[in-house]
Design a protein around this motif. Structure first.
Motif, PDB file in Angstrom:
ATOM      1  N   VAL B 167       0.811  -1.213   0.000  1.00 35.97           N
ATOM      2  CA  VAL B 167       0.000   0.000   0.000  1.00 35.97           C
ATOM      3  C   VAL B 167       0.849   1.270   0.000  1.00 35.97           C
ATOM      4  CG1 VAL B 167      -0.305   0.237   2.492  1.00 35.97           C
ATOM      5  CG2 VAL B 167      -2.095   0.997   0.965  1.00 35.97           C
ATOM      6  N   ARG B 168       2.009   1.225   0.632  1.00 34.35           N
ATOM      7  CA  ARG B 168       2.792   2.467   0.675  1.00 34.35           C
ATOM      8  C   ARG B 168       3.833   2.544  -0.436  1.00 34.35           C
ATOM      9  NH1 ARG B 168       7.638   1.540   4.154  1.00 34.35           N
ATOM     10  NH2 ARG B 168       7.389  -0.519   5.058  1.00 34.35           N
ATOM     11  N   GLN B 169       3.726   1.647  -1.408  1.00 33.50           N
ATOM     12  CA  GLN B 169       4.578   1.666  -2.592  1.00 33.50           C
ATOM     13  C   GLN B 169       6.058   1.798  -2.250  1.00 33.50           C
ATOM     14  OE1 GLN B 169       2.351   4.844  -4.390  1.00 33.50           O
ATOM     15  NE2 GLN B 169       1.367   3.385  -5.763  1.00 33.50           N
ATOM     16  N   PRO B 170       6.595   0.794  -1.553  1.00 35.04           N
ATOM     17  CA  PRO B 170       8.004   0.851  -1.182  1.00 35.04           C
ATOM     18  C   PRO B 170       8.886   0.545  -2.388  1.00 35.04           C
ATOM     19  CG  PRO B 170       7.088  -1.244  -0.557  1.00 35.04           C
ATOM     20  CD  PRO B 170       5.972  -0.464  -1.171  1.00 35.04           C
ATOM     21  N   VAL B 171      10.193   0.772  -2.233  1.00 34.23           N
ATOM     22  CA  VAL B 171      11.097   0.505  -3.354  1.00 34.23           C
ATOM     23  C   VAL B 171      11.443  -0.972  -3.451  1.00 34.23           C
ATOM     24  CG1 VAL B 171      12.105   2.802  -3.393  1.00 34.23           C
ATOM     25  CG2 VAL B 171      13.113   1.058  -1.917  1.00 34.23           C
ATOM     26  N   GLY B 172      11.305  -1.702  -2.357  1.00 34.01           N
ATOM     27  CA  GLY B 172      11.618  -3.120  -2.399  1.00 34.01           C
ATOM     28  C   GLY B 172      10.783  -3.898  -1.404  1.00 34.01           C
ATOM     29  N   PHE B 173      10.613  -5.189  -1.677  1.00 33.38           N
ATOM     30  CA  PHE B 173       9.835  -6.052  -0.799  1.00 33.38           C
ATOM     31  C   PHE B 173      10.719  -7.159  -0.254  1.00 33.38           C
ATOM     32  CE2 PHE B 173       6.753  -4.159  -3.529  1.00 33.38           C
ATOM     33  CZ  PHE B 173       5.668  -3.933  -2.708  1.00 33.38           C
ATOM     34  N   LEU B 174      10.565  -7.422   1.042  1.00 35.43           N
ATOM     35  CA  LEU B 174      11.302  -8.515   1.656  1.00 35.43           C
ATOM     36  C   LEU B 174      10.283  -9.544   2.129  1.00 35.43           C
ATOM     37  CD1 LEU B 174      13.591  -6.221   3.828  1.00 35.43           C
ATOM     38  CD2 LEU B 174      14.045  -7.068   1.530  1.00 35.43           C
ATOM     39  N   PHE B 175      10.464 -10.779   1.729  1.00 34.10           N
ATOM     40  CA  PHE B 175       9.541 -11.836   2.141  1.00 34.10           C
ATOM     41  C   PHE B 175      10.290 -12.851   2.981  1.00 34.10           C
ATOM     42  CE2 PHE B 175       7.757 -10.142  -1.726  1.00 34.10           C
ATOM     43  CZ  PHE B 175       6.395 -10.141  -1.506  1.00 34.10           C
ATOM     44  N   ASP B 176       9.778 -13.115   4.179  1.00 33.29           N
ATOM     45  CA  ASP B 176      10.429 -14.104   5.042  1.00 33.29           C
ATOM     46  C   ASP B 176       9.547 -15.349   5.116  1.00 33.29           C
ATOM     47  OD1 ASP B 176      12.009 -15.417   6.786  1.00 33.29           O
ATOM     48  OD2 ASP B 176      11.751 -14.054   8.465  1.00 33.29           O
ATOM     49  N   GLU B 177       9.811 -16.310   4.285  1.00 31.89           N
ATOM     50  CA  GLU B 177       9.042 -17.557   4.213  1.00 31.89           C
ATOM     51  C   GLU B 177       7.536 -17.314   4.293  1.00 31.89           C
ATOM     52  OE1 GLU B 177      10.539 -20.890   6.000  1.00 31.89           O
ATOM     53  OE2 GLU B 177      12.602 -20.192   6.027  1.00 31.89           O
ATOM     54  N   PRO B 178       6.998 -16.504   3.401  1.00 32.60           N
ATOM     55  CA  PRO B 178       5.604 -16.086   3.569  1.00 32.60           C
ATOM     56  C   PRO B 178       4.593 -17.201   3.323  1.00 32.60           C
ATOM     57  CG  PRO B 178       6.433 -15.295   1.488  1.00 32.60           C
ATOM     58  CD  PRO B 178       7.593 -15.921   2.190  1.00 32.60           C
ATOM     59  N   LEU B 179       4.992 -18.258   2.666  1.00 32.89           N
ATOM     60  CA  LEU B 179       4.001 -19.283   2.311  1.00 32.89           C
ATOM     61  C   LEU B 179       4.086 -20.522   3.183  1.00 32.89           C
ATOM     62  CD1 LEU B 179       4.155 -19.138  -1.594  1.00 32.89           C
ATOM     63  CD2 LEU B 179       2.838 -17.750  -0.014  1.00 32.89           C
ATOM     64  N   SER B 180       5.038 -20.534   4.132  1.00 30.77           N
ATOM     65  CA  SER B 180       5.277 -21.813   4.812  1.00 30.77           C
ATOM     66  C   SER B 180       4.169 -22.175   5.791  1.00 30.77           C
ATOM     67  CB  SER B 180       6.629 -21.798   5.513  1.00 30.77           C
ATOM     68  OG  SER B 180       6.683 -20.708   6.400  1.00 30.77           O
ATOM     69  N   ASN B 181       3.273 -21.224   6.134  1.00 32.70           N
ATOM     70  CA  ASN B 181       2.166 -21.589   7.027  1.00 32.70           C
ATOM     71  C   ASN B 181       0.900 -21.986   6.268  1.00 32.70           C
ATOM     72  OD1 ASN B 181       3.706 -21.152   9.240  1.00 32.70           O
ATOM     73  ND2 ASN B 181       2.757 -19.227   9.841  1.00 32.70           N
ATOM     74  N   LEU B 182       0.990 -22.060   4.948  1.00 35.87           N
ATOM     75  CA  LEU B 182      -0.205 -22.397   4.167  1.00 35.87           C
ATOM     76  C   LEU B 182      -0.181 -23.874   3.792  1.00 35.87           C
ATOM     77  CD1 LEU B 182      -0.252 -19.350   1.733  1.00 35.87           C
ATOM     78  CD2 LEU B 182      -1.431 -19.604   3.908  1.00 35.87           C
ATOM     79  N   ASP B 183      -1.371 -24.411   3.475  1.00 33.18           N
ATOM     80  CA  ASP B 183      -1.371 -25.817   3.062  1.00 33.18           C
ATOM     81  C   ASP B 183      -0.877 -25.919   1.611  1.00 33.18           C
ATOM     82  OD1 ASP B 183      -3.638 -25.758   1.196  1.00 33.18           O
ATOM     83  OD2 ASP B 183      -4.798 -25.315   2.997  1.00 33.18           O
ATOM     84  N   ALA B 184      -0.529 -27.137   1.212  1.00 34.58           N
ATOM     85  CA  ALA B 184       0.207 -27.339  -0.038  1.00 34.58           C
ATOM     86  C   ALA B 184      -0.504 -26.748  -1.249  1.00 34.58           C
ATOM     87  CB  ALA B 184       0.450 -28.825  -0.235  1.00 34.58           C
TER      88      ALA B 184
END
Lengths: 278, 386
Positions: B167-184
């Motif tokens: 939403v705040r239109q940053p210059v870069g995105f950092l993702f820390d294992e964002p999908l590991s809590n989701l089912d397969a």
């Protein structure tokens, strides 16, 4: 004995034990209500009876309110306990946040000191604090009733333990969003800590509403008296204590606590369930 | 948009070295995945880029500006956490609005109660509402704006976390294992959505994961981290096909690559399990490891084929894995085969081979050694063994 019989016997014993415990705790309250409902002539009789022969509760309430300014005592109680609790929160939350989530040299030592403070009984510091307040000239005032309790070591400890369970990710997300450290305490930690805060509120308010020792030491003026001191004013060693109005006054001063506790207890239990799901 | 540069970044916790000198340049608009086994320091590296953790030495530059000592929020990067880290007491709308409110309102306007009296507040708040609603529509969250995070499913929470980041239109995105809590199933779906988001935003994405499937499918480059070092950086295909280190070969690819003990002879010839390979190397004589991916293993007899016993079969529908126990190797060798062919019985004897082009050889220290087929070989597809 079949298992079925055994379970009935066990259930019977269990309930009788619980009933004994409940009676032990509730009897003084029943006796208070009973005494408050009796006229003076019925209170000192040879036989024990709970139900008064002539019902004098309203007369005793009227006497109680007429003899002392009970409303004033209740207002004093509210002012003192609410101020103490708010100031305790104002100090305990940032302190607990720092002890739980910030990394700095000496953190463990500081926390050990906080734990150590819990061990110091308030009576031990009463005289030094009294002398200090005398020098400052604030004896016999609201400040004297409130200031000594604003830093609650127990509150810091309790909140610190709760904050330990808040995930670090949440705090770091807040930092990424641009919330300052104090902002994190009030905007992020406080809302998640409502259940723990409610528990602490119950402890704090009950302890300071019922406190008899400290107000007795620092107060002289009648108009500053807190509820327990107010009730004590019904004791009269020369004319004999008038127990009916005294017990009526006791009902009046414990009523806010009982009501507040019943209301808070619901939130309290809700809070515990909420954290359980998380 | 931002180019992120790391120069000699080191991090030690109580004398334990977590990062041992990381040099990495992340190009503007790139989707780079940091992968590695747990404890390799990839999350620490991400947190150093974010500014949540100070590095012990080295520097971080964003768009050429050194950012050491710059507060996380001032680096203009957004981070999506593994646990999503949504504010549990705020609605979806308020969660997404927090970073905007912290930026656009003055400190006075943010105060509870009296902030409402601030003259600028109403106008700023309308702008925030527009932006939040635009992002919510983009992420299909419009219907959920009034809910609390506790009432959302894992995938919805994940989208809210992404919404709060974009939403705040940053210059870069950092993702820390964002999908590991989701089912397969949801993970596969979100993988596609994130890749789509990257194409849309064209911002720099740094994505930490231990799941190589995520890294392989989404990123333009992969950096493999092992024990505090970046061992290899390259496109997913490069890292998979041409691992520069045996640890990379073993970490990337599932199931794991087959490793067999080998020897480099004095005459530069290569031997595996006592059999000579038709391969030469320039490396010094000594022990080595010969690796072959399971899909490059071929069943059936041939000259010099390796004999073994089938110990286990895994039939996955679209493919099948045959575990073969071979003398002198502790772990069974794996062969990936198409399930339409007749699978061998468990306990039966079987023979395995592989072509020369399938061989990836590593020296005793784990470094990759180049092997070449002798020039005299002219057959198009020749068995390596024999």
């Amino acid at each position: 004995m079949t298992p079925r019989h055994r379970s009935i016997v066990w259930s019977f014993t269990r309930h009788s034990l619980l009933l004994c415990g409940a009676a032990f705790i509730l009897l003084p309250f029943l006796w208070m209500i009973s005494t408050a409902s009796k006229p003076q002539t019925e209170i000192f009789t040879k036989s024990i009876h709970f139900i008064p022969h002539s019902f004098a509760l309203w007369d005793n309430f009227a006497t109680a309110f007429g003899k002392a300014n009970l409303w004033r005592f209740l207002v004093n109680g509210v002012v003192v306990t609410v101020s103490i609790f708010l100031l305790q929160v104002l100090i305990a939350l940032p302190a607990a946040y720092a002890l739980a989530k910030l990394r700095f040299a000496g953190r463990e030592v500081l926390f050990a000191l906080v734990l150590f403070c819990i061990l110091i009984p308030p009576q031990a510091t009463a005289i030094p604090v009294f002398l200090l307040f005398h020098k400052l000239g604030i004896l016999d005032s609201y400040a004297a009733l409130i200031v000594p309790f604003t830093i609650s070591a127990f509150g810091i400890f309790l909140m610190r333990q709760f904050f330990k369970t808040v995930p670090d990710d949440l705090i770091e997300a807040a930092r990424m969003d641009g919330i300052s450290e104090f902002g994190i305490v009030w905007r992020v930690m406080l809302p998640t800590a409502i259940p723990a805060l409610t528990a602490f509120g119950i402890f704090s308010v009950v302890a300071h509403w019922n406190d008899y020792f400290w107000p007795l030491i620092v107060l002289n003026s009648e108009h500053l008296r807190t509820p327990p001191l107010g009730v004590a004013s019904f004791r009269n060693e020369e004319a004999g204590t008038n127990y009916g109005p005294l017990m009526a006054a006791a009902i009046v001063i414990i009523a806010p606590l009982v009501v507040a506790f019943l209301l808070a207890q619901r939130r309290f239990i809700e809070g515990i369930t909420l954290t359980g799901i998380k | 948009m931002a180019k992120i540069e790391l120069n000699g970044v080191r991090k030690t916790f109580d004398q334990t070295a977590i990062l041992k000198g990381i040099d990495l340049t992340i190009e503007d608009g790139e989707f780079i995945a940091l992968i590695g086994p747990s404890g390799c320091g990839k999350s620490t590296l991400l947190r150093i880029i974010a500014g949540l953790e100070p590095q012990s030495s080295g520097e971080v530059r964003i768009d050429g500006v050194q950012v050491d000592g710059v507060r996380p929020s001032a680096r203009n990067l957004a981070m999506v956490f593994q646990s999503y880290a949504l504010y549990p007491h705020l609605s979806v709308f308020d969660n997404i609005a927090v970073p905007l409110r912290m930026r656009r309102h003055s400190a006075l306007a943010r105060m509870p109660l009296i902030g409402r009296l601030h003259p600028e507040r109403g106008r700023t708040e309308r702008g925030i509402r527009e932006d939040v609603e635009r992002v919510a529509a983009q992420l299909e969250l419009a219907a959920l704006l009034k809910r609390k995070p506790g009432q959302l499913s894992g995938g919805q929470r994940q989208r809210v976390a992404v919404g709060r980041a974009i939403v705040r239109q940053p210059v870069g995105f950092l993702f820390d294992e964002p999908l590991s809590n989701l089912d397969a199933k949801l993970r596969v779906h979100m993988r596609a959505e994130l890749a789509q988001l990257h194409r849309q935003l064209k911002a720099t994405f740094v994505y930490v994961t231990h799941d190589q499937a995520e890294a392989m499918t989404m990123s333009s480059r992969i950096a493999v981290m092992i024990e505090g070092n970046i061992v290899q950086i390259g496109t997913p295909a490069e890292v998979y096909e041409n691992p520069r280190d045996i640890r990379v070969a073993e970490f990337v690819g599932s199931p794991k690559i087959n490793a067999m003990p080998g020897v480099i002879r004095e005459d530069r010839g290569l031997e595996v399990l006592g059999r000579q390979l038709r391969l030469n190397t320039t490396a010094a004589a000594g022990r080595c490891t010969v690796c072959v991916r399971p899909e490059r293993m071929e069943l059936g007899p041939g000259p010099g084929a390796i004999a073994g016993i089938v110990t286990h079969l895994e039939h996955l529908g679209a493919e099948a894995f045959i575990h073969v126990k071979v003398d002198r190797i502790d772990l069974p060798l794996l062969a990936r085969v198409s399930p339409d062919q007749q699978l061998p019985e468990i306990g039966s004897a079987i023979q395995l081979g592989f072509s020369a082009s399938a061989v990836r050889a590593f020296d005793a220290t784990g470094k990759r050694i180049d092997v070449t087929a002798p020039a005299r070989s002219e057959r198009v597809r020749e068995k390596a063994l024999g």
